[in-house]
Design a protein around this motif. Structure first.
Motif, PDB file in Angstrom:
ATOM      1  N   GLU A  69      12.741  -5.746   2.152  1.00  0.00           N
ATOM      2  CA  GLU A  69      13.042  -4.513   2.774  1.00  0.00           C
ATOM      3  C   GLU A  69      11.725  -3.294   2.812  1.00  0.00           C
ATOM      4  N   THR A  70      11.033  -3.629   1.534  1.00  0.00           N
ATOM      5  CA  THR A  70      10.051  -2.710   1.260  1.00  0.00           C
ATOM      6  C   THR A  70       8.727  -2.559   2.392  1.00  0.00           C
ATOM      7  N   ASP A  71       8.550  -1.390   2.859  1.00  0.00           N
ATOM      8  CA  ASP A  71       7.611  -1.047   3.720  1.00  0.00           C
ATOM      9  C   ASP A  71       6.044  -0.908   2.805  1.00  0.00           C
ATOM     10  N   LEU A  72       5.304  -2.082   2.722  1.00  0.00           N
ATOM     11  CA  LEU A  72       4.284  -2.128   2.058  1.00  0.00           C
ATOM     12  C   LEU A  72       3.009  -1.091   2.404  1.00  0.00           C
ATOM     13  N   ASN A  73       3.032  -0.970   3.709  1.00  0.00           N
ATOM     14  CA  ASN A  73       1.963  -0.132   4.249  1.00  0.00           C
ATOM     15  C   ASN A  73       2.354   1.337   3.826  1.00  0.00           C
ATOM     16  N   LYS A  74       3.320   1.601   3.631  1.00  0.00           N
ATOM     17  CA  LYS A  74       3.931   2.937   3.303  1.00  0.00           C
ATOM     18  C   LYS A  74       3.585   3.143   1.825  1.00  0.00           C
ATOM     19  N   LEU A  75       4.079   2.142   0.982  1.00  0.00           N
ATOM     20  CA  LEU A  75       4.074   2.135  -0.624  1.00  0.00           C
ATOM     21  C   LEU A  75       2.835   2.301  -1.038  1.00  0.00           C
ATOM     22  N   ARG A  76       1.756   1.414  -0.205  1.00  0.00           N
ATOM     23  CA  ARG A  76       0.432   1.556  -0.601  1.00  0.00           C
ATOM     24  C   ARG A  76      -0.186   2.862  -0.504  1.00  0.00           C
ATOM     25  N   GLN A  77       0.365   3.772   0.236  1.00  0.00           N
ATOM     26  CA  GLN A  77      -0.237   5.206   0.303  1.00  0.00           C
ATOM     27  C   GLN A  77       0.098   5.975  -1.046  1.00  0.00           C
ATOM     28  N   LYS A  78       1.113   5.463  -1.710  1.00  0.00           N
ATOM     29  CA  LYS A  78       1.215   6.077  -3.065  1.00  0.00           C
ATOM     30  C   LYS A  78       0.027   5.135  -4.205  1.00  0.00           C
ATOM     31  N   LEU A  79      -0.462   4.288  -3.824  1.00  0.00           N
ATOM     32  CA  LEU A  79      -1.075   3.543  -4.767  1.00  0.00           C
ATOM     33  C   LEU A  79      -2.731   3.293  -4.335  1.00  0.00           C
TER      34      LEU A  79
END
Length: 241
Positions: A69-79
């Protein structure tokens, strides 16, 4: 905080990460050292979600990176992640390269994105070269451009994968100075490096990787100056002498 629990990663039958556990606190500079093929760079790519994993969990600020369920595109904005290769768009100026992702991904208006790009180019010492194309920059300048591009997305964490290994020795210092500035700003940094002296002086903690396992992790100066594990001692004797 980034927490890694019982992580396993394989390429076919070859297991390159064999059940490791790590915790990186906010504001830490955490260096990963070890021989080629020990799993360091693969770990960074797993943290960023660029590589799938076979078992375990990677938790970034409470988010399970590899959950369906993780939105990787959104998460990668943190990383933010920076590799050995500079990966700049050759037909764009330094300024346009840095402004591109904020415009396309975050939908920031052009004028605001360009102002943001100028600020980050100045931070990495490239303000006067904003209108130059990547081919006109030295290797060290291109690597700092790559850092500015990643910073423009305002990440909470920066991942650096051997970013000085492809540079001539005289260009390494200017890139490491940028890392020191990032550390002083409070950025959380995970860095794969072969520069043991830099890791000892600049990192809070060091983890020594060997054949997919973490042999030792601890305070940076302790690990380098007084390693507790024989395998760590052998590696450091080989690379420092």
């Amino acid at each position: 905080m980034i927490e890694i629990k019982n992580l396993r990663k394989s390429y076919g039958r070859l297991e390159v990460i064999k059940g490791i556990n790590l915790k990186i606190e906010k504001g830490e500079v955490f260096c990963l050292i070890g021989g080629s093929g020990s799993g360091k760079s693969t770990l960074l790519q797993c943290i960023n979600g660029l590589e799938p994993i076979q078992a375990g969990n990677i938790i970034v600020d409470g988010i399970n990176v590899h959950a369906k369920e993780t939105d990787l595109n959104k998460l990668r904005q943190k990383l933010g992640i920076v590799f050995q290769q500079y990966n700049a768009f050759p037909h764009l100026t330094a300024l346009e390269n840095v402004a591109l992702a904020p415009r396309l991904v975050k939908k920031i208006p052009k004028a605001q994105a360009l102002q943001l790009a100028i600020e980050h180019l100045e931070f990495v010492g490239l303000g006067e070269r904003a209108n130059m194309r990547p081919a006109s920059l030295s290797g060290g300048q291109q690597q700092r451009l790559a850092i500015a591009r990643a910073l423009a997305m305002k990440p909470d964490y920066m991942l650096f994968d051997e970013i000085t290994s492809a540079l001539d020795p005289e260009l390494v210092g200017e890139v490491l100075d940028t890392i020191r500035k990032l550390k002083a700003s409070g950025m959380t940094i995970i860095m794969v490096t072969h520069d043991i002296a830099f890791a000892r002086e600049s990192a809070d903690k060091i983890a020594f990787f060997d054949s997919g396992l973490i042999c030792e992790v601890g305070d940076a100066r302790q690990v380098v100056n007084e390693p507790r594990e024989e395998r760590t001692r052998q590696f450091l004797e080989r690379v420092l002498h």
